[in-house]
Scaffold this motif. Structure first.
Motif, PDB file in Angstrom:
ATOM      1  N   LEU A 170      22.664  17.718  -9.774  1.00 40.67           N
ATOM      2  CA  LEU A 170      22.561  19.181  -9.662  1.00 40.67           C
ATOM      3  C   LEU A 170      23.519  19.723  -8.610  1.00 40.67           C
ATOM      4  CD1 LEU A 170      18.710  19.716 -10.002  1.00 40.67           C
ATOM      5  CD2 LEU A 170      20.480  20.332 -11.642  1.00 40.67           C
ATOM      6  N   LEU A 171      23.656  19.024  -7.489  1.00 38.86           N
ATOM      7  CA  LEU A 171      24.617  19.456  -6.470  1.00 38.86           C
ATOM      8  C   LEU A 171      26.050  19.311  -6.975  1.00 38.86           C
ATOM      9  CD1 LEU A 171      22.993  17.986  -3.222  1.00 38.86           C
ATOM     10  CD2 LEU A 171      22.974  20.351  -4.011  1.00 38.86           C
ATOM     11  N   GLU A 172      26.278  18.293  -7.792  1.00 37.84           N
ATOM     12  CA  GLU A 172      27.605  18.131  -8.383  1.00 37.84           C
ATOM     13  C   GLU A 172      27.922  19.281  -9.329  1.00 37.84           C
ATOM     14  OE1 GLU A 172      29.957  14.972 -11.283  1.00 37.84           O
ATOM     15  OE2 GLU A 172      28.260  14.276 -10.084  1.00 37.84           O
ATOM     16  N   LEU A 173      26.933  19.704 -10.117  1.00 37.87           N
ATOM     17  CA  LEU A 173      27.127  20.869 -10.982  1.00 37.87           C
ATOM     18  C   LEU A 173      27.420  22.118 -10.165  1.00 37.87           C
ATOM     19  CD1 LEU A 173      24.313  20.385 -13.657  1.00 37.87           C
ATOM     20  CD2 LEU A 173      26.772  20.165 -14.005  1.00 37.87           C
ATOM     21  N   ARG A 174      26.771  22.226  -8.984  1.00 38.82           N
ATOM     22  CA  ARG A 174      27.033  23.372  -8.124  1.00 38.82           C
ATOM     23  C   ARG A 174      28.465  23.327  -7.585  1.00 38.82           C
ATOM     24  NH1 ARG A 174      24.950  27.447  -9.129  1.00 38.82           N
ATOM     25  NH2 ARG A 174      23.021  26.309  -9.407  1.00 38.82           N
ATOM     26  N   ARG A 175      28.959  22.126  -7.270  1.00 33.32           N
ATOM     27  CA  ARG A 175      30.347  22.006  -6.795  1.00 33.32           C
ATOM     28  C   ARG A 175      31.340  22.349  -7.911  1.00 33.32           C
ATOM     29  NH1 ARG A 175      28.010  17.706  -3.759  1.00 33.32           N
ATOM     30  NH2 ARG A 175      28.335  16.229  -5.481  1.00 33.32           N
ATOM     31  N   ARG A 176      31.010  21.981  -9.134  1.00 32.70           N
ATOM     32  CA  ARG A 176      31.874  22.343 -10.261  1.00 32.70           C
ATOM     33  C   ARG A 176      31.918  23.856 -10.447  1.00 32.70           C
ATOM     34  NH1 ARG A 176      30.079  17.925 -14.906  1.00 32.70           N
ATOM     35  NH2 ARG A 176      30.842  16.041 -13.803  1.00 32.70           N
ATOM     36  N   LEU A 177      30.778  24.492 -10.234  1.00 35.51           N
ATOM     37  CA  LEU A 177      30.739  25.946 -10.326  1.00 35.51           C
ATOM     38  C   LEU A 177      31.614  26.573  -9.246  1.00 35.51           C
ATOM     39  CD1 LEU A 177      29.415  28.343 -11.804  1.00 35.51           C
ATOM     40  CD2 LEU A 177      27.595  28.281 -10.111  1.00 35.51           C
ATOM     41  N   GLN A 178      31.591  25.995  -8.037  1.00 34.07           N
ATOM     42  CA  GLN A 178      32.465  26.477  -6.959  1.00 34.07           C
ATOM     43  C   GLN A 178      33.931  26.326  -7.345  1.00 34.07           C
ATOM     44  OE1 GLN A 178      31.250  24.202  -3.557  1.00 34.07           O
ATOM     45  NE2 GLN A 178      29.409  25.430  -3.182  1.00 34.07           N
ATOM     46  N   GLN A 179      34.282  25.188  -7.939  1.00 34.39           N
ATOM     47  CA  GLN A 179      35.666  24.964  -8.354  1.00 34.39           C
ATOM     48  C   GLN A 179      36.077  25.965  -9.430  1.00 34.39           C
ATOM     49  OE1 GLN A 179      35.723  20.874  -9.576  1.00 34.39           O
ATOM     50  NE2 GLN A 179      35.463  20.066  -7.488  1.00 34.39           N
ATOM     51  N   PRO A 216      27.162  20.560   9.602  1.00 38.41           N
ATOM     52  CA  PRO A 216      26.669  21.860   9.110  1.00 38.41           C
ATOM     53  C   PRO A 216      26.835  22.041   7.605  1.00 38.41           C
ATOM     54  CG  PRO A 216      27.976  22.135  11.098  1.00 38.41           C
ATOM     55  CD  PRO A 216      28.160  20.717  10.670  1.00 38.41           C
ATOM     56  N   ASP A 217      27.834  21.352   7.026  1.00 47.61           N
ATOM     57  CA  ASP A 217      28.044  21.522   5.592  1.00 47.61           C
ATOM     58  C   ASP A 217      27.203  20.559   4.749  1.00 47.61           C
ATOM     59  OD1 ASP A 217      29.342  19.266   6.419  1.00 47.61           O
ATOM     60  OD2 ASP A 217      31.154  19.606   5.219  1.00 47.61           O
ATOM     61  N   THR A 218      26.306  19.782   5.402  1.00 49.83           N
ATOM     62  CA  THR A 218      25.388  18.913   4.663  1.00 49.83           C
ATOM     63  C   THR A 218      24.428  19.774   3.844  1.00 49.83           C
ATOM     64  OG1 THR A 218      25.491  17.262   6.423  1.00 49.83           O
ATOM     65  CG2 THR A 218      23.676  17.081   4.859  1.00 49.83           C
ATOM     66  N   PRO A 219      24.236  19.461   2.559  1.00 45.26           N
ATOM     67  CA  PRO A 219      23.350  20.300   1.726  1.00 45.26           C
ATOM     68  C   PRO A 219      21.958  20.454   2.342  1.00 45.26           C
ATOM     69  CG  PRO A 219      24.561  18.750   0.364  1.00 45.26           C
ATOM     70  CD  PRO A 219      24.851  18.370   1.784  1.00 45.26           C
ATOM     71  N   LEU A 220      21.443  21.697   2.262  1.00 45.38           N
ATOM     72  CA  LEU A 220      20.118  22.010   2.780  1.00 45.38           C
ATOM     73  C   LEU A 220      19.132  22.040   1.619  1.00 45.38           C
ATOM     74  CD1 LEU A 220      18.239  22.976   5.095  1.00 45.38           C
ATOM     75  CD2 LEU A 220      18.904  25.321   4.495  1.00 45.38           C
ATOM     76  N   LEU A 221      18.068  21.233   1.711  1.00 49.43           N
ATOM     77  CA  LEU A 221      17.051  21.151   0.664  1.00 49.43           C
ATOM     78  C   LEU A 221      15.735  21.744   1.167  1.00 49.43           C
ATOM     79  CD1 LEU A 221      19.168  19.229  -0.488  1.00 49.43           C
ATOM     80  CD2 LEU A 221      17.339  17.652  -1.102  1.00 49.43           C
ATOM     81  N   LEU A 222      15.105  22.553   0.332  1.00 47.58           N
ATOM     82  CA  LEU A 222      13.793  23.124   0.636  1.00 47.58           C
ATOM     83  C   LEU A 222      12.745  22.368  -0.166  1.00 47.58           C
ATOM     84  CD1 LEU A 222      11.827  25.253   1.764  1.00 47.58           C
ATOM     85  CD2 LEU A 222      12.478  26.746  -0.139  1.00 47.58           C
ATOM     86  N   LEU A 223      11.759  21.773   0.519  1.00 52.11           N
ATOM     87  CA  LEU A 223      10.691  21.016  -0.115  1.00 52.11           C
ATOM     88  C   LEU A 223       9.404  21.834  -0.074  1.00 52.11           C
ATOM     89  CD1 LEU A 223      11.351  17.520   1.542  1.00 52.11           C
ATOM     90  CD2 LEU A 223      12.421  18.499  -0.485  1.00 52.11           C
ATOM     91  N   ILE A 224       8.835  22.135  -1.243  1.00 52.15           N
ATOM     92  CA  ILE A 224       7.588  22.908  -1.344  1.00 52.15           C
ATOM     93  C   ILE A 224       6.536  21.979  -1.938  1.00 52.15           C
ATOM     94  CG2 ILE A 224       6.527  25.042  -2.148  1.00 52.15           C
ATOM     95  CD1 ILE A 224       9.321  26.109  -2.723  1.00 52.15           C
ATOM     96  N   GLU A 225       5.619  21.504  -1.117  1.00 54.54           N
ATOM     97  CA  GLU A 225       4.619  20.527  -1.548  1.00 54.54           C
ATOM     98  C   GLU A 225       3.390  20.659  -0.668  1.00 54.54           C
ATOM     99  OE1 GLU A 225       2.359  18.194  -3.136  1.00 54.54           O
ATOM    100  OE2 GLU A 225       4.331  17.862  -4.058  1.00 54.54           O
ATOM    101  N   ASP A 226       2.198  20.826  -1.297  1.00 47.58           N
ATOM    102  CA  ASP A 226       0.978  21.022  -0.519  1.00 47.58           C
ATOM    103  C   ASP A 226       0.315  19.708  -0.127  1.00 47.58           C
ATOM    104  OD1 ASP A 226       0.385  20.538  -3.201  1.00 47.58           O
ATOM    105  OD2 ASP A 226      -1.585  21.463  -3.028  1.00 47.58           O
TER     106      ASP A 226
END
Length: 620
Positions: A485-494, A367-377
């Motif tokens: 980018l996910l690593e930057l998000r983890r740094r923000l959490q820290q 459940p803690d696996t990052p969720l990615l949203l893909l927007i592509e036509d």
């Protein structure tokens, strides 16, 4: 001339008009003079009476006469004539100059168009060899025993064939321009052939839930026509209609016979074309904006083929309601050669695209696996992205910008990957809305686009994009960008979990995320002594739902809303233990806990020691 009436019958008169006559003129005994056609100027008229019996009678009188010129012969009239003449000369010169400039510009554009056509022709000739190899290898891979390899080979083959079709179109433009594209007429029934061509698009239309309608006003239509050219026209116009018609839309092909002409109308219920772009829609290499028809080669080739067949093409469109392309071709019945066989199908009847069940793929991950949203036509690009990312992340996919915004607000993904050129809302608009909405402002966004120019990159970054990747892109580059980018998000959490953040009473809000977290912190601190203040009250004051608040705080701090509120209360309790004389129970009530024992358990779990131990250490 005289007052003497003696022998008046023998009195003669003479006159002299100076400026006209050189001497006296005899007027007999007539007492009137008439001068006609005198030019403008000053004259002097002299008149005298002569009587031979009266030698003493020779009276002379003088009259000054001034003839004024008409207005069109005055000095100011001549000045006006001169001014008009000069103006006329200047206008004529300017007209000739503009004609020469227009002629030079037309010639320059023709040369540029010829240069571009020659350039693309040369390039396409060079591309055909590697494309042949790619398609050949793709055909070989389709024979592989592994289903996954066959599916990927099918994707390679389809896109390679599409590229080859574009190359052939450019070559056809060159042939049309040089007059070397042959017209090969055959005699046959046009109705079943058009129906067959439209049937070739049914599998593609079914994937987008688009309905195709073939409407023929006559059951048969035996005429001379070029089957390959009709196929190209139909393919280009139907492909354009499919591209710009949304799901659950309709596309119509209507066939009418009008005396000595046949009329084909391709009509769709798509988004339509802007009126300002209609005059340019058939121009070669013309490209409209991101929200409208791109006519680069296809429509230009269609128009030139129609004209090569002595036909005419027109377009009508209304924004939001769709477009209608009408082709009028002459009916001829001079060829004896029948149509031996139908031209091969435009597209495959069955789709070989890889279909992933994202629900099953996501269920197999933690459940803690990052969720990615893909927007592509583009479906192939979308499946390629899924194929690249399905093993590392949970994925959600949508096909247009509006759906992407709605899905991002509903699921609060950890990262968004969006194409720029999309229907409804483009990637820039998606980026702007998500970055200015409280619920989603923290989500990193990667923009994918074929526009590699600096202006487009700056536009994406100005709208808040965290990364900008141009197509075609390497899988490794995409993976690295996502990880960073996910690593930057983890740094923000820290950062939000660090003691400095919780111990400082006033922190500057450097980012939108800081503003949001500090706002939540201030609301909780303002209601610290209220043990009834919880998630519901906090959501009401912030103005977002419980689910969105939980997902936002979880993404920013890696804590649930309850954990975040308790952390603020416990940090305040730790400060009171250091700086006040209150006992542990009083401090528990002071920070909003109604049960001191529960407070002690939470405190021990958060700081690794009991409140009494912290009190004793602080006093020492």
């Amino acid at each position: 001339s005289t007052l003497n009436f003696f022998q008046a019958e023998r009195t003669n008169y003479q006159y002299w008009l100076k400026g006209v006559h050189s001497d006296w003129q005899d007027n007999g005994n007539q007492r009137t003079l008439t001068f006609a056609g005198l030019k403008a100027g000053d004259y002097q008229l002299k008149v005298k009476a002569v009587n031979p019996d009266l030698q003493f009678l020779e009276d002379t009188i003088t009259l000054d006469i001034a003839i004024t010129p008409p207005w069109w012969q005055t000095w100011w009239a001549y000045s006006l004539y001169g001014l008009l003449g000069i103006t006329g000369i200047l206008l004529a010169y300017r007209f000739q100059l503009n004609r020469q400039l227009e002629k030079a510009e037309t010639q320059r554009l023709q040369e540029l168009d010829t240069l571009k056509t020659r350039f693309f022709t040369n390039i396409t000739h060079e591309l055909r060899t590697p494309l042949t190899l790619i398609l050949g290898v793709a055909d070989q891979l389709k024979k592989s025993a592994k289903k996954e390899i066959r599916q990927k080979a099918g994707m390679i083959g389809r896109n390679g064939q599409q590229l080859l079709d574009l190359i052939n179109q450019i070559l056809d433009l060159s042939k049309l321009e040089s007059g070397k594209l042959p017209i090969q007429l055959v005699h046959g029934d046009l109705i079943p052939y058009l129906n067959y061509l439209m049937e070739s698009f049914h599998s593609v239309a079914a994937e987008k839930n688009i309905r195709l309608h073939f409407l023929a006003e006559v059951p048969t239509l035996l005429i001379d026509y070029d089957a390959e050219k009709i196929k190209q026209i139909t393919q280009n116009l139907l492909a354009n209609a499919l591209k710009h018609t949304p799901e659950n839309g309709d596309i119509y092909l209507q066939v009418r016979q009008l005396e000595n002409k046949v009329e084909l109308t391709f009509r769709d219920t798509g988004k339509g074309i802007h009126p300002g772009q209609l005059p340019h829609i058939f121009e070669r290499f013309y490209q409209t904006d991101a929200q409208n028809y791109g006519s680069g080669i296809g429509l230009s080739l269609t128009k030139e083929i129609v004209e090569a067949l002595d036909g005419k093409i027109t377009v009508q469109s209304q924004l939001g309601k769709g477009s209608s392309f009408t082709i009028s071709l002459p009916i001829q019945q001079n060829v004896q050669t029948p149509l031996a066989k139908l031209i091969g199908p435009i597209g495959e009847k069955t789709s070989t695209k890889t279909v992933y069940d994202l629900t099953k793929l996501n269920d197999t991950k933690a459940p803690d696996t990052p969720l990615l949203l893909l927007i592509e036509d583009n479906e192939d690009v979308r499946h390629f992205l899924v194929d690249c990312l399905k093993n590392q992340y949970r994925l959600v996919t949508v096909t247009n910008g509006q759906s992407g915004i709605e899905k991002a607000l509903a699921d609060i993904p950890d990262l968004v990957i969006s194409d720029v050129m999309m229907p409804e809302k483009d990637g820039f608009e998606v980026c702007r809305i998500l970055k200015t909405t409280d619920q989603t402002s923290h989500i990193p966004i990667i923009l994918l686009t074929a526009k590699a120019d600096q202006t487009s990159k700056l536009a994406g970054l100005e709208h808040g994009a965290d990364a900008y990747i141009t197509k075609p892109f390497a899988e490794a580059e995409l993976q690295v960008r996502i990880q960073k980018l996910l690593e930057l998000r983890r740094r923000l959490q820290q950062r939000y979990q660090s003691p400095d953040f919780w111990e400082k009473s006033a922190l500057p809000a450097a980012t939108i995320e800081d503003e949001f977290v500090l706002k939540v912190r201030q609301l909780v601190e303002a209601n610290l002594t209220n043990s009834q203040f919880g998630i519901s009250q906090l959501c009401q004051k912030i103005g977002i739902s419980r689910v969105h608040l939980h997902r936002k705080l979880k993404a920013l701090t890696n804590q649930s809303t309850t954990q975040f509120i308790n952390r603020i209360r416990l940090q305040k309790a730790r400060t009171l233990l250091k700086n006040s004389q209150l006992n542990v129970s009083e401090i528990a009530y002071e920070v909003g806990f109604s049960d001191p024992a529960y407070f002690s358990r939470l405190y021990s779990g958060a700081f690794g020691e009991a409140p009494s131990v912290s009190r004793g250490r602080d006093r020492k």
